[in-house]
Design a protein around this motif. Structure first.
Motif, mmCIF file in Angstrom:
data_model
loop_
_atom_site.group_PDB
_atom_site.id
_atom_site.type_symbol
_atom_site.label_atom_id
_atom_site.label_comp_id
_atom_site.label_asym_id
_atom_site.label_seq_id
_atom_site.Cartn_x
_atom_site.Cartn_y
_atom_site.Cartn_z
ATOM 1 N N PRO A 49 39.155 37.248 -59.206
ATOM 2 C CA PRO A 49 39.551 37.560 -57.828
ATOM 3 C C PRO A 49 39.155 38.979 -57.448
ATOM 4 O O PRO A 49 39.227 39.903 -58.263
ATOM 5 C CB PRO A 49 41.071 37.385 -57.853
ATOM 6 N N HIS A 50 38.746 39.153 -56.201
ATOM 7 C CA HIS A 50 38.187 40.422 -55.742
ATOM 8 C C HIS A 50 38.629 40.647 -54.296
ATOM 9 O O HIS A 50 38.487 39.761 -53.449
ATOM 10 C CB HIS A 50 36.662 40.354 -55.831
ATOM 11 N N ALA A 51 39.170 41.822 -53.998
ATOM 12 C CA ALA A 51 39.611 42.162 -52.645
ATOM 13 C C ALA A 51 38.895 43.422 -52.189
ATOM 14 O O ALA A 51 38.832 44.411 -52.925
ATOM 15 C CB ALA A 51 41.123 42.376 -52.606
ATOM 16 N N ALA A 52 38.357 43.390 -50.970
ATOM 17 C CA ALA A 52 37.602 44.530 -50.461
ATOM 18 C C ALA A 52 37.987 44.828 -49.020
ATOM 19 O O ALA A 52 38.179 43.910 -48.212
ATOM 20 C CB ALA A 52 36.101 44.257 -50.538
ATOM 21 N N ALA A 53 38.090 46.116 -48.711
ATOM 22 C CA ALA A 53 38.295 46.574 -47.340
ATOM 23 C C ALA A 53 36.987 47.203 -46.871
ATOM 24 O O ALA A 53 36.546 48.213 -47.426
ATOM 25 C CB ALA A 53 39.432 47.591 -47.272
ATOM 26 N N VAL A 54 36.343 46.587 -45.893
ATOM 27 C CA VAL A 54 35.073 47.071 -45.355
ATOM 28 C C VAL A 54 35.352 47.837 -44.068
ATOM 29 O O VAL A 54 36.042 47.339 -43.173
ATOM 30 C CB VAL A 54 34.101 45.909 -45.094
ATOM 31 N N LEU A 101 37.845 43.249 -42.727
ATOM 32 C CA LEU A 101 36.943 44.080 -41.938
ATOM 33 C C LEU A 101 37.786 44.930 -41.003
ATOM 34 O O LEU A 101 38.476 44.416 -40.116
ATOM 35 C CB LEU A 101 35.960 43.219 -41.137
ATOM 36 N N LEU A 102 37.750 46.240 -41.227
ATOM 37 C CA LEU A 102 38.566 47.187 -40.471
ATOM 38 C C LEU A 102 37.671 48.162 -39.725
ATOM 39 O O LEU A 102 36.624 48.560 -40.223
ATOM 40 C CB LEU A 102 39.485 47.972 -41.417
ATOM 41 N N TYR A 103 38.087 48.556 -38.534
ATOM 42 C CA TYR A 103 37.357 49.596 -37.818
ATOM 43 C C TYR A 103 38.322 50.644 -37.300
ATOM 44 O O TYR A 103 39.533 50.417 -37.205
ATOM 45 C CB TYR A 103 36.488 49.014 -36.702
ATOM 46 N N GLU A 104 37.776 51.802 -37.011
ATOM 47 C CA GLU A 104 38.568 52.935 -36.539
ATOM 48 C C GLU A 104 37.808 53.590 -35.394
ATOM 49 O O GLU A 104 36.609 53.831 -35.496
ATOM 50 C CB GLU A 104 38.782 53.929 -37.683
ATOM 51 N N VAL A 105 38.507 53.866 -34.303
ATOM 52 C CA VAL A 105 37.889 54.495 -33.138
ATOM 53 C C VAL A 105 38.228 55.983 -33.144
ATOM 54 O O VAL A 105 39.388 56.369 -33.292
ATOM 55 C CB VAL A 105 38.394 53.850 -31.835
ATOM 56 N N THR A 106 37.199 56.813 -33.017
ATOM 57 C CA THR A 106 37.407 58.255 -32.968
ATOM 58 C C THR A 106 36.443 58.872 -31.961
ATOM 59 O O THR A 106 35.357 58.322 -31.714
ATOM 60 C CB THR A 106 37.188 58.898 -34.349
ATOM 61 N N SER A 107 36.841 59.992 -31.385
ATOM 62 C CA SER A 107 35.946 60.705 -30.464
ATOM 63 C C SER A 107 35.143 61.778 -31.181
ATOM 64 O O SER A 107 34.293 62.418 -30.572
ATOM 65 C CB SER A 107 36.768 61.350 -29.335
ATOM 66 N N THR A 115 35.001 59.078 -44.527
ATOM 67 C CA THR A 115 35.633 57.772 -44.722
ATOM 68 C C THR A 115 37.092 57.933 -45.155
ATOM 69 O O THR A 115 37.375 58.668 -46.107
ATOM 70 C CB THR A 115 34.871 56.973 -45.792
ATOM 71 N N PRO A 116 38.029 57.249 -44.499
ATOM 72 C CA PRO A 116 39.448 57.312 -44.892
ATOM 73 C C PRO A 116 39.678 56.488 -46.151
ATOM 74 O O PRO A 116 40.321 55.434 -46.138
ATOM 75 C CB PRO A 116 40.168 56.740 -43.670
ATOM 76 N N ILE A 117 39.144 56.982 -47.257
ATOM 77 C CA ILE A 117 39.003 56.213 -48.486
ATOM 78 C C ILE A 117 40.341 55.702 -49.027
ATOM 79 O O ILE A 117 40.464 54.539 -49.436
ATOM 80 C CB ILE A 117 38.258 57.058 -49.552
ATOM 81 N N ASN A 118 41.375 56.544 -49.014
ATOM 82 C CA ASN A 118 42.653 56.104 -49.577
ATOM 83 C C ASN A 118 43.379 55.116 -48.674
ATOM 84 O O ASN A 118 44.065 54.209 -49.150
ATOM 85 C CB ASN A 118 43.544 57.308 -49.878
ATOM 86 N N GLY A 119 43.244 55.280 -47.365
ATOM 87 C CA GLY A 119 43.820 54.294 -46.462
ATOM 88 C C GLY A 119 43.181 52.931 -46.656
ATOM 89 O O GLY A 119 43.851 51.887 -46.620
ATOM 90 N N LEU A 120 41.871 52.923 -46.897
ATOM 91 C CA LEU A 120 41.166 51.667 -47.152
ATOM 92 C C LEU A 120 41.592 51.058 -48.484
ATOM 93 O O LEU A 120 41.738 49.832 -48.609
ATOM 94 C CB LEU A 120 39.661 51.903 -47.150
#
Length: 399
Positions: A49-54, A101-107, A115-120
């Motif tokens: 089993p494998h889990a990934a946050a892209v 699949l996660l995205y983040e909006v920033t100005s 990359t917010p590595i630990n949050g991912l």
């Protein structure tokens, strides 16, 4: 730049229809430019089993509805992840993939390249359904010996039984960066498929090094690679500050001590996690017959600046954004330098609080909420390890 609250939006989830008898889930993170690495890692863990946050960062002036170009970008990302997922589902000798699949909006374009590595990692962690887990960065693969070990059910049972307070270290090896792509892949595959004698010969030839041997020995020296190569049994590893191994841990222990989501980019994110585990009284032991292997690759902009190798990064635009000079806290410096300074402050502050038994993890509001409502967390609440709102109930105690 570190310390900026993470604000993920979940675009889509893919969940494998396959089932696995393995008690260990690999969880990891990836950006779109590393989907090929994610595929290679998945193929190194057949049947597991494998889990990934892209992660996809999107830059726009406002945080409301996505602009048309950004909607097109996230739609393209979705189609690329779908294609990867379909390939892995169609291959017998591949992992059983679960993807968020996660995205983040920033100005701020600079923030988009940190990359917010630990949050991912925390997001991927919540997708784990097995009693054990191992966070393995996407540019590493697991040895065939680990797969063989876990394929024997009795071994998995013993590992689960012995992991309530143990972090089983998987020694990490790094292929020499001075080789051609063909040579790098050949040596990596040899190291993954071989035994300890194979590793020893590759190390002696200079084509393989233990991870960090040439640039940051504090990160992995406590593993004691010479002893590990000669040992047939596990042994206790003496922790020292700076240690940042990869390894297998109980899921229940990991979710109680999650990753500090204030860290972005490439400084102190994993070091802080490991020192947190140390102060929660976890023991580090070397797993004698399993390991991970890293292949050299193009660096992201933050890592390129950190290693003074900006000519080999994935985005010169990102390097330019991070190099922009701004004034913060009375200091004129690049945004990257401010990020680096703040990452060191976060680590130092965390250690001081741990020593004073006043530290609490900072997993982020989204993680705390998910932890408060997921059904499989109920047992941790009954043990009084986390509260009803998902926060850690007890402070970490120093030694």
């Amino acid at each position: 730049m570190s310390g900026v609250p993470v604000s993920f939006r979940l675009r889509r989830v893919w969940w494998s229809a396959k089932t696995s008898p393995f008690p260990v889930t690999i969880f990891t993170t990836a950006t779109l430019d590393r989907l090929d690495m994610l595929e290679t890692q998945c193929k190194s863990y057949p049947g597991g089993p494998h889990a990934a946050a892209v992660y996809v960062p999107l830059v726009q002036e406002h945080g409301g509805e996505l602009t048309i170009p950004n909607e097109q970008l996230i739609a393209l990302a979705e189609s690329r992840v779908q294609a990867l997922f379909d390939r892995m589902e169609g291959i017998v000798n591949a992992c059983h993939m679960h993807v968020l699949l996660l995205y983040e909006v920033t100005s701020d374009p600079a923030l988009a390249h940190l990359t917010p590595i630990n949050g991912l990692r925390n997001a991927a962690l919540l997708a784990v359904r097995t009693p054990l887990l191992v966070m393995v960065d996407v540019d590493l693969c697991v040895s065939a010996s680990l797969v063989r070990f876990l394929s024997e059910p009795s071994n998995g049972d013993k590992l689960v039984a012995s992991s309530s307070n143990t972090f089983w270290v998987l020694p990490a090896w790094d292929v020499s960066a001075g080789l051609s792509r063909v040579e790098i892949d050949h040596i990596a595959e040899s190291a993954l498929a071989g035994d300890k004698m194979t590793l020893a010969k590759l190390w002696a030839s200079g084509r393989l090094h233990w991870f960090g041997q040439l640039y940051f020995q504090l990160g992995h020296a406590p593993t004691n690679y010479t002893r590990w190569l000669l040992s047939r049994k596990s042994y206790l590893i003496d922790y020292s500050i700076g240690y940042e191994p990869w390894g297998i841990l109980s899921r229940d222990r990991q979710v109680v001590v999650p990753y500090d989501a204030r860290f972005r980019g490439c400084y102190n994110d994993k070091i802080t996690q490991v020192v947190t585990l140390h102060h929660s009284r976890i023991l580090f032991r070397a797993l004698p017959n399993a390991w991970v292997v890293h292949r050299p690759h193009t660096l992201n902009p933050a890592a390129g600046i950190a290693k003074n190798r900006t000519g080999s990064t994935t985005s010169l635009t990102g390097v330019g954004s991070l190099s922009e000079v701004v004034s913060m806290y009375g200091k004129n410096a690049s945004k990257f330098e401010h990020h680096k300074d703040w990452s060191h402050v976060l680590l130092d502050d965390s250690i001081v609080r741990m020593l004073a038994a006043r530290y609490r993890p900072f997993p982020g509001r989204a993680y705390a909420y998910c932890r408060s409502v997921l059904p499989w967390m109920e047992n941790l609440k009954r043990q009084n390890l986390i509260s009803g709102d998902g926060t850690r109930r007890r402070r970490l105690r120093g030694r």
